[in-house]
Structure formats: structure tokens, C-alpha cells
Design a protein around this motif. Structure first.
Motif, PDB file in Angstrom:
ATOM      1  N   LEU A  61      -4.067   0.977  -4.099  1.00 60.93           N
ATOM      2  CA  LEU A  61      -4.262  -0.451  -3.850  1.00 60.93           C
ATOM      3  C   LEU A  61      -5.349  -0.737  -2.813  1.00 60.93           C
ATOM      4  CD1 LEU A  61      -3.376  -3.310  -4.549  1.00 60.93           C
ATOM      5  CD2 LEU A  61      -1.529  -3.099  -2.871  1.00 60.93           C
ATOM      6  N   PRO A  62      -5.436  -0.010  -1.686  1.00 55.93           N
ATOM      7  CA  PRO A  62      -6.526  -0.300  -0.735  1.00 55.93           C
ATOM      8  C   PRO A  62      -7.912  -0.140  -1.349  1.00 55.93           C
ATOM      9  CG  PRO A  62      -4.824   1.028   0.311  1.00 55.93           C
ATOM     10  CD  PRO A  62      -4.498   0.989  -1.147  1.00 55.93           C
TER      11      PRO A  62
ATOM     12  N   GLU B  96       0.815  -1.207   0.000  1.00 55.19           N
ATOM     13  CA  GLU B  96       0.000   0.000   0.000  1.00 55.19           C
ATOM     14  C   GLU B  96       0.852   1.263   0.000  1.00 55.19           C
ATOM     15  OE1 GLU B  96      -2.721  -0.208   3.239  1.00 55.19           O
ATOM     16  OE2 GLU B  96      -3.652  -2.089   2.558  1.00 55.19           O
TER      17      GLU B  96
END
Length: 323
Positions: A40-41, A34
């Protein structure tokens, strides 16, 4: 996301890829980080929010078709499409996912139809797909009854797209690792077939890439190389000083005789050109699943035989060779 790789790690633990499998958890954690990729999260949250369903009907032979429309209700379908759209842009495909058609930027199925007739049969083969994007062609390889397919691509977005679809598919001997070819163990010699499609022109050293590909193959294994080329004689090669078709990471576009010479020099046997074509505006285009500029904007608006920079328009060739 390491849990998505557990079946792969278990399958490889006792085979010729065991040493690489030991390194995979560290490689996966390093790339699906992350701190490195701020989006990405959000992408993982979209995958986590997908309905907990698996398709009863699958078809990878003639297309990538995951589930039938009547397998799920309208609300489930709406939720599924919402989460899939959270990963836009979708570049390789297309995919039919229950009642949702993911109309990707590339008609990758057209490329597959050009490539497939020239391959050694993929049944029971172990396959590596280098720079595989979201893994579309990996599923088509499974449709040809490959025993194990491993795709590699360092883009986390593509990795999440792949595993969103695999959640709907269930267990299958197909996986996508978030790494580049330079992170493979040296002299692996583990794959029956290695694909490199749409990668060579992005590499600063095409000779090194060819040697890296050769090192992945078992003796007698087959390389499938698809890349941009120019029309020309032996020795001809375009090295764009700036961008090529609006891309700033295009390094070498050889003529096919030049590329064949490179492959021979790198130790490949019987390299040959099996297909060559000009990319059409129907094969690469913007869609509601890829909302950004595409090939139409990358070409000279007054002469579509040229890129926006005045270079020859994209010409792609497929080459086959053995080791």
C-alpha cells in the motif's frame, strides 16, 4: 487517504445513509492499513507522485475518457503514465487518460453495452456497485446521470487505482470504499439500483449474498446481477471440487433456471435473464497493462469449450429483478 472521502462524508451526513457515514472513517482506516497490505505505501506513493492536473474534457457516456492529449505536455504525460503503470495489473476498463490508453484485461465496456439496455434509467438514482473493482462501471453509471454512485471492493489496489483517476477528474459524486458487502449496515434500504457483477460465484453462500443485496435496495429498487452460470435445467448447479478456470475461490455456478429460483426464494420480484454469453478471448485477455495469465491460459488448449480443469468454459448471464 481519508481526505479523498470528505466530500462523500459531507454529502451523506444528513441523508438516509448518515448512520453508515458515521462508520465509514473507521472502515476506511481498517482496510487501508499498511500493516495489512505491505504494498500500500508504494501504491500511495505512485498516487502522490502524479502530476497535479485536472482534465478539462471528460466523457463517461460512451467510454471513460479523461482529458485530451493536447491538454498536457509530453513530460507531464510521461510522468502520469509512469505512475499509472506502477499500479499494474489493471483489470477493468479500458480508460483513455489524456494520451495514455489503459488497455485493461477486461473489455468492461462490452459488458456495459450488454447490460445498459435492460436497466431502469439511472438518471437521478442512488446506486451501489458491489465488488466494483477499480470502479470502471461506476463512471459509466455517472455517464447515465446517476445522482450518487458508491462502489465497494475490499482490494486496496483497486481503491488506489480509482482515486488516481479521480484526482484527474476532480469533484464527482462517485466514490469507492474498501469494504465488502458484509460490512454494510443491516437492512439499509437506501439504493435505487444495486449492481453485483462478477461476485456471486466467489461467495460461499449465494443465498446469503442475494439476501444482502436485497437489503440494500429501497422498495421498488432494482437489482442487476451478473455472474457465471452453466447450461442446464432447474436444480442444476456446478460446485467445483478444486479450481475453476484456475480460480480457487469459485463456489457455485448454477444454471439460469436454478438462479432464477434462488432469486424468487430470496424475495425478488420478476427475476429475468436479459443476456447470456460465452466469454471470448477478445473480452478477457493479457495486455501490457495486465501482464499475467488470463482467459487463454485458463482454458483447455485442445478444447476451448472447456476450462483447464475440464469444466464448461465461462458462460456469463445478466439477470434483473426488483424488490
Amino acid at each position: 487517504m481519508i481526505e479523498y472521502y470528505q466530500d462523500l462524508l459531507n454529502d451523506l451526513a444528513d441523508g438516509p445513509l448518515a448512520k453508515w457515514a458515521e462508520k465509514m472513517p473507521e472502515q476506511i482506516a481498517a482496510h487501508l492499513n499498511e500493516k495489512r497490505y505491505g504494498d500500500l505505501p508504494k501504491w500511495q506513493a505512485a498516487m502522490d507522485a502524479m502530476p497535479n492536473i485536472q482534465a478539462a474534457h471528460l466523457n463517461f457516456k460512451n467510454l471513460v475518457h479523461i482529458g485530451e492529449a493536447d491538454e498536457i505536455d509530453a513530460q507531464t504525460q510521461a510522468t502520469l503514465e509512469e505512475q499509472l503503470r506502477a499500479l499494474i495489473p489493471w483489470r477493468k476498463g479500458p480508460y483513455q487518460v489524456f494520451d495514455t490508453f489503459i488497455n485493461t484485461e477486461w473489455r468492461s465496456d462490452w459488458k456495459w453495452e450488454r447490460v445498459l439496455p435492460h436497466l431502469a434509467p439511472l438518471k437521478n438514482r442512488t446506486i451501489l456497485d458491489v465488488g466494483c473493482g477499480n470502479g470502471y462501471h461506476c463512471w459509466r453509471m455517472l455517464g447515465e446521470e446517476a445522482s450518487r454512485v458508491i462502489g465497494i471492493d475490499p482490494s486496496p489496489r483497486f481503491v488506489v487505482q480509482f482515486y488516481m483517476l479521480k484526482k484527474l477528474i476532480g469533484q464527482a459524486p462517485v466514490d469507492l470504499l474498501p469494504i465488502g458487502i458484509e460490512e454494510l449496515p443491516e437492512n439499509l434500504q437506501a439504493f435505487d439500483t444495486t449492481f453485483s457483477m462478477g461476485v456471486l460465484y466467489h461467495r460461499r453462500s449465494p443465498m446469503d449474498h442475494l439476501r444482502e443485496l436485497k437489503a440494500t435496495l429501497k422498495p421498488g429498487g432494482q437489482l442487476v446481477l451478473e455472474t457465471l452460470v452453466i447450461d442446464g435445467a432447474l436444480g442444476d448447479c456446478l460446485v467445483p471440487e478444486g479450481r475453476y478456470a484456475m480460480m480457487n475461490n469459485v463456489w457455485f455456478l448454477p444454471s439460469t433456471p436454478t438462479l432464477l429460483s434462488w432469486m424468487t426464494k430470496c424475495g425478488f420480484k420478476n427475476p429475468r435473464v436479459v443476456d447470456e454469453n460465452i466469454t471470448s478471448l477478445e473480452e478477457q485477455r493479457s495486455t501490457d497493462w495486465m501482464l499475467f495469465h488470463s482467459l487463454n491460459e485458463f482454458l483447455d488448449p485442445n478444447d476451448q469449450s472447456k476450462t483447464a480443469e475440464g469444466h464448461p468454459a465461462p458462460r456469463r448471464a445478466v439477470l434483473i429483478a426488483e424488490v
